[in-house]
Enzyme design. Structure first.
Site, mmCIF file in Angstrom:
data_model
loop_
_atom_site.group_PDB
_atom_site.id
_atom_site.type_symbol
_atom_site.label_atom_id
_atom_site.label_comp_id
_atom_site.label_asym_id
_atom_site.label_seq_id
_atom_site.Cartn_x
_atom_site.Cartn_y
_atom_site.Cartn_z
ATOM 1 N N GLY A 1 -9.205 0.855 -12.734
ATOM 2 C CA GLY A 1 -7.834 1.223 -12.424
ATOM 3 C C GLY A 1 -7.111 0.087 -11.733
ATOM 4 O O GLY A 1 -7.708 -0.922 -11.350
ATOM 5 N N GLY B 1 -0.243 -0.728 -7.098
ATOM 6 C CA GLY B 1 0.546 -1.642 -6.303
ATOM 7 C C GLY B 1 -0.267 -2.409 -5.281
ATOM 8 O O GLY B 1 0.051 -3.551 -4.939
ATOM 9 N N GLY C 1 -3.518 -3.290 -5.590
ATOM 10 C CA GLY C 1 -4.525 -4.143 -6.189
ATOM 11 C C GLY C 1 -5.246 -3.417 -7.305
ATOM 12 O O GLY C 1 -4.668 -2.558 -7.967
ATOM 13 N N VAL D 1 -8.928 -1.385 -8.819
ATOM 14 C CA VAL D 1 -10.045 -0.542 -8.424
ATOM 15 C C VAL D 1 -11.193 -0.789 -9.403
ATOM 16 O O VAL D 1 -10.980 -0.831 -10.622
ATOM 17 C CB VAL D 1 -9.654 0.954 -8.426
ATOM 18 C CG1 VAL D 1 -10.837 1.808 -7.981
ATOM 19 C CG2 VAL D 1 -8.465 1.192 -7.516
ATOM 20 N N LYS E 1 -11.672 -0.646 -3.929
ATOM 21 C CA LYS E 1 -10.274 -1.030 -4.098
ATOM 22 C C LYS E 1 -10.110 -2.418 -3.488
ATOM 23 O O LYS E 1 -10.286 -2.607 -2.287
ATOM 24 C CB LYS E 1 -9.343 -0.039 -3.421
ATOM 25 C CG LYS E 1 -7.861 -0.393 -3.581
ATOM 26 C CD LYS E 1 -6.944 0.597 -2.885
ATOM 27 C CE LYS E 1 -6.901 1.906 -3.620
ATOM 28 N NZ LYS E 1 -5.911 2.842 -3.043
ATOM 29 N N ASP F 1 1.385 11.977 0.617
ATOM 30 C CA ASP F 1 1.516 11.575 -0.796
ATOM 31 C C ASP F 1 0.692 12.490 -1.696
ATOM 32 O O ASP F 1 -0.021 12.034 -2.589
ATOM 33 C CB ASP F 1 1.091 10.119 -0.978
ATOM 34 C CG ASP F 1 1.614 9.516 -2.302
ATOM 35 O OD1 ASP F 1 2.604 10.056 -2.832
ATOM 36 O OD2 ASP F 1 1.033 8.533 -2.769
#
Length: 843
Positions: A91, A94, A96, A98, A113, A206
């Site tokens: 993945g 924003g 970086g 994964v 991450k 979030d």
């Protein structure tokens, strides 16, 4: 704020966003002249939006602090980071990338991450990030992602967490609603996780489907506390300046943030309550509650607009669940659940109530996340509703076989009356009447229509004398719950209908409000003759064969002549005209103005008639090519009757043709839930999937429809398009030929045969079909765009464009497919085609 006031604020807000910065002040001064409060409302909205613009829909720690503008570290498979061996990238975002990695010390798989290099350049920000990340990692709960390690240094900056197998809630949703078992299971597990976080004074900020992971074993994991913040207890927080995040900065994702979060105000755990309420709404409805066409519109809706009632999307939603969602989505923090624990208590209480009422156990199994209903086929939110019924056509046992129309009409009137009761789910006419003349048991009917009771009966008519026998039957075991005989004369028919309806309601023990009683007993005509003519019209027009439809039109016109105030007769007159255009049986200019006039007259007589607004929407889009006005009428219809399968079907068709595929799929699936055995609804779902680019799912859907009835010609026609797109020419020709034969020579089906032959290199055969269609067009209506389809397959683009322009002039309904039908892809870059799209308001 009243809806009128909100619309005014919203219009000025939109205009100000479009204006140049230097012109905004003068625009506001003119638009808000003499109304300081209006200007204050608009200014506040603009200020909040300006603060949000740089940060919405990004990872806040990254974008908000300007940390991650540079490139991410170059990481390859097999690289070593500490004692972690990189396996592959899984993945990016924003902050970086994964990666899936192996912890070589403990022999376990982990997710790493990797943060961008610029992160370490801001010491204050790093300290804050570490403080908040450490707080998140200190949480110990089975529904919270476990943080194993955080490393911030001079070289690679990274966070190591457990690796969660499975999918995100976003992937599970796929633009469609979930069933009740799944909704409750997921929401309760997320609420449990957040309740634990709030107990440690940590607010997530979030919550969204992307941050909710679903493991194959049924466990839910809340991900990414990257926006998490420490808060004081609320009584201290409200008096404190110690907010760890800079004031006035917007953090979160716009579709899911709370109003106070969007405004850049202080937040506490109630912001997570709101965001989880948004996710809960989306799981039920298939769409978010404040969505707009642009980010600014979504933002504005979030601040001031109220969401569509959930019953609009889920007509049979459990009342308690609707109350829970409404509470969680209160715009004022003080009006919503004050703690996650309060929300959790209500969710668990609802699950327990449903377990008792419906005999299921939400915790009984963990082998699949779909939970209680393993098939996942009940997004209507309940198993057969406690109050649910199918009204079957009554049997004619009199000597006159012509009384079939009266028996069907009586059943339909009872069905329509019962459907006005909110606490009663009534199977749609198309599905209920599909069992007419079939040797099907009541239990099979109940299972097919997802209802617990069935109303059936018989009618004996001798001259003006009537004897009606009605029976209520338990669909689960076939036992009779009630039976009664009603005698009268034809002039008493409306009184008899009312009497039967009220007795059925009483026997079902349905909650029955006084305003609903007035709606149930409302008579659309007092004239028995007009009623009989209308019933005859329905019988003939429902057969969907041109000669029968024309008979139906004649009967509707007679009913109107007898009673000019009979609104439903105008609606059915409009509904009889429009399919003639969609199946190429009539020239649009010959019938669509009549359909539009009939729909307008019905609305004039009864503005509360949902079907009338749907009929007007259909003519407005398919003939006037006015999507704006059409959508207005579609929405009005669904506001009036959210349980109308016909209105949802028509709206889905509209949404698909305008390219709004996700919304279209939500609506067509709602229509199918309400009318599960409708062949046209099931077939159109396949077509919508095809236009959405879901070719495999479309074919599966159409094959399932063909299994319901292999002689329904639209199914074969829609399959032809899929085979054409795949280049499977033999299959396309076979499917189109079947559609032609079953439809008795539909011109679009014939043109599809020729198009497939042309693509397959059988040019001579294709030109024979083209000549035949052109000869046919001299004596009967053949849409020019149908010929254009064949010319395009033969490679004659200019001729195809000429014919499309003629079709636009003639208002051919098939033109409404130009935006989404892949069959026209070869013309999309042509200026004339672009111009046509713009003329049709589809550009």
């Amino acid at each position: 704020m009243t809806p009128q006031r909100w619309r005014r604020v919203k219009n000025i807000f939109d205009a100000a966003l479009d204006a140049a910065p230097e012109g905004r002040e003068s625009l506001l001064a003119e638009a808000c002249a003499g109304d300081p409060a209006l200007r204050e409302d608009v200014t506040h909205l603009l200020e909040s939006f300006d603060r949000s613009d740089s940060f919405i829909e990004t990872t806040a720690v990254a974008e908000n602090l300007g940390l991650f503008d540079g490139p991410a570290p170059a990481i390859s498979e097999g690289d070593q980071i500490g004692h972690y061996r990189i396996d592959k990238q899984i993945g990016s975002g924003g902050m970086g990338e994964v990666y899936l990695a192996t912890d070589e010390k403990l022999g376990r798989r982990v997710a790493i991450k990797i943060l961008r290099e610029e992160f370490a350049r801001h010491e204050d920000n790093v300290r804050r990030f570490l403080r908040e990340a450490k707080a998140a990692s200190s949480l110990n709960h089975p529904n919270i992602l476990v943080i194993h390690e955080i490393s911030i240094g001079d070289e690679t900056n990274y966070i190591v967490s457990e690796f969660v197998e499975g999918e995100t809630l976003r992937q599970r949703l796929g633009g469609k609603p979930l069933n009740l078992a799944e909704v409750l299971d997921i929401t309760i597990q997320v609420a449990e996780a957040l309740n634990t976080a709030h107990g440690a004074s940590i607010v997530h900020r979030d919550i969204k489907p992307e941050n909710i992971a679903l493991r194959p074993d049924g466990y839910v994991k809340v991900l990414d506390f990257g926006l998490a913040k420490l808060v004081e207890k609320r009584e201290d927080f409200l008096q404190s300046d110690g907010n760890q995040t800079a004031k006035g900065i917007i953090m979160g994702t716009v579709n899911y943030m709370s109003p106070e979060q969007a405004k850049g105000n202080e937040v506490d755990e109630r912001t997570d309550v709101f965001s989880l309420g948004v996710v809960l709404y989306e799981m039920i409805a298939g769409v978010t509650p404040f969505r707009g066409d642009t980010k600014s519109e979504t933002f504005a809706n979030l601040i001031n607009a109220e969401p569509q009632p959930l019953s609009r999307h889920a007509p049979n939603i459990v009342g308690e669940l609707e109350r829970i969602v409404s509470n969680a989505l209160s715009k004022e923090p003080g009006a919503r659940y004050q703690t996650m624990k309060d929300l959790l208590t209500d969710l668990k209480g609802l699950r327990k109530q449903l377990e008792f009422e419906n005999g299921y156990n939400g915790n009984a199994r963990r082998d699949t996340v779909t939970g209680i209903f393993a098939s996942g086929e009940l997004p209507e939110l309940l198993r057969p509703d406690r109050n649910s019924i199918a009204v079957l056509p009554f049997t004619n046992i009199g000597a006159d076989v012509e009384n079939e129309y009266f028996c069907d009409g009586l059943a339909e009137e009872l069905l329509n009356a019962l459907a006005k009761i909110k606490d009663l789910k009534v199977a749609a006419r198309t599905s209920a009447f599909s069992f007419k003349g079939k040797n099907t048991t009541v239990s099979e009917i109940g299972n097919a229509l997802n209802v617990r009771t069935v109303l059936e009966g018989s009618v004996r008519r001798s001259g003006d004398r009537l004897r009606i026998t009605a029976k209520l039957i338990n669909a689960e075991d076939g036992y009779q719950l009630w039976s009664e005989r009603f005698d009268g004369e034809m002039r008493d028919i409306f009184k008899l209908q009312d009497e039967i309806t009220l007795v059925v309601i009483d026997k079902l023990k349905v909650n029955f409000l006084s305003k609903e009683k007035a709606a149930v007993l409302k008579r659309m005509t007092e004239n028995p003759e007009a009623y009989q003519l209308y019933a005859k019209g329905k019988l003939h027009s429902s057969r969907l064969v041109l000669p029968e439809v024309q008979k139906g039109i004649a009967y509707f016109e007679q009913a109107i002549a007898v009673d000019p105030g009979y609104a439903p007769a105008y609606v059915e007159l409009a509904n009889a005209y429009t399919p003639m255009v969609l199946t190429n049986d009539a020239r649009p200019s010959d019938v669509m103005p009549k359909a539009k006039a009939a729909a307008r007259k019905a609305i004039e007589l009864d503005d509360a008639l949902a079907e009338a607004h749907t009929a007007l929407a259909v003519t407005t889009f398919w003939y006037d090519f006015d999507p704006g006005e059409a959508e207005k009428q579609h929405r009005r219809a669904l506001e009036l009757d959210p349980r109308s399968s016909q209105s949802r079907f028509a709206y889905a068709h509209f949404l698909s043709n305008t390219g709004r595929h996700d919304e279209a799929l939500v609506e067509i699936r709602r229509a199918r839930e309400l009318d599960p055995i409708s062949l046209v609804t099931n077939a159109i779902e396949g077509q919508i999937l095809f236009f959405a680019g879901e070719d495999d799912e479309a074919l599966k859907s159409l094959q399932a429809t063909a299994e319901m009835d292999s002689n329904f010609w639209l199914t074969s026609l829609f399959m032809t398009r899929i085979y054409m797109k795949r280049g499977s020419w033999d299959e396309a020709i076979a499917a189109a030929t079947k559609a032609r034969d079953l439809s008795h020579g539909n011109s679009e089906a014939i043109a599809s045969i020729g198009s497939a032959q042309a693509k397959a290199g059988k040019t001579a055969d294709a030109r024979v079909i083209l000549r035949d269609l052109e000869e046919r067009a001299k004596v009967r209506y053949v849409p020019s765009c149908t010929l254009a389809q064949l010319y395009l397959a033969l490679g004659e683009k200019e001729k195809a464009l000429d014919l499309l322009e003629i079709s636009f002039t003639n208002r051919a309904a098939i033109m409404a497919f130009l935006k989404v039908d892949p069959g026209w892809d070869a013309l999309r870059s042509e200026p004339r085609f672009v111009g046509l799209m713009q003329k049709m308001n589809l550009g």
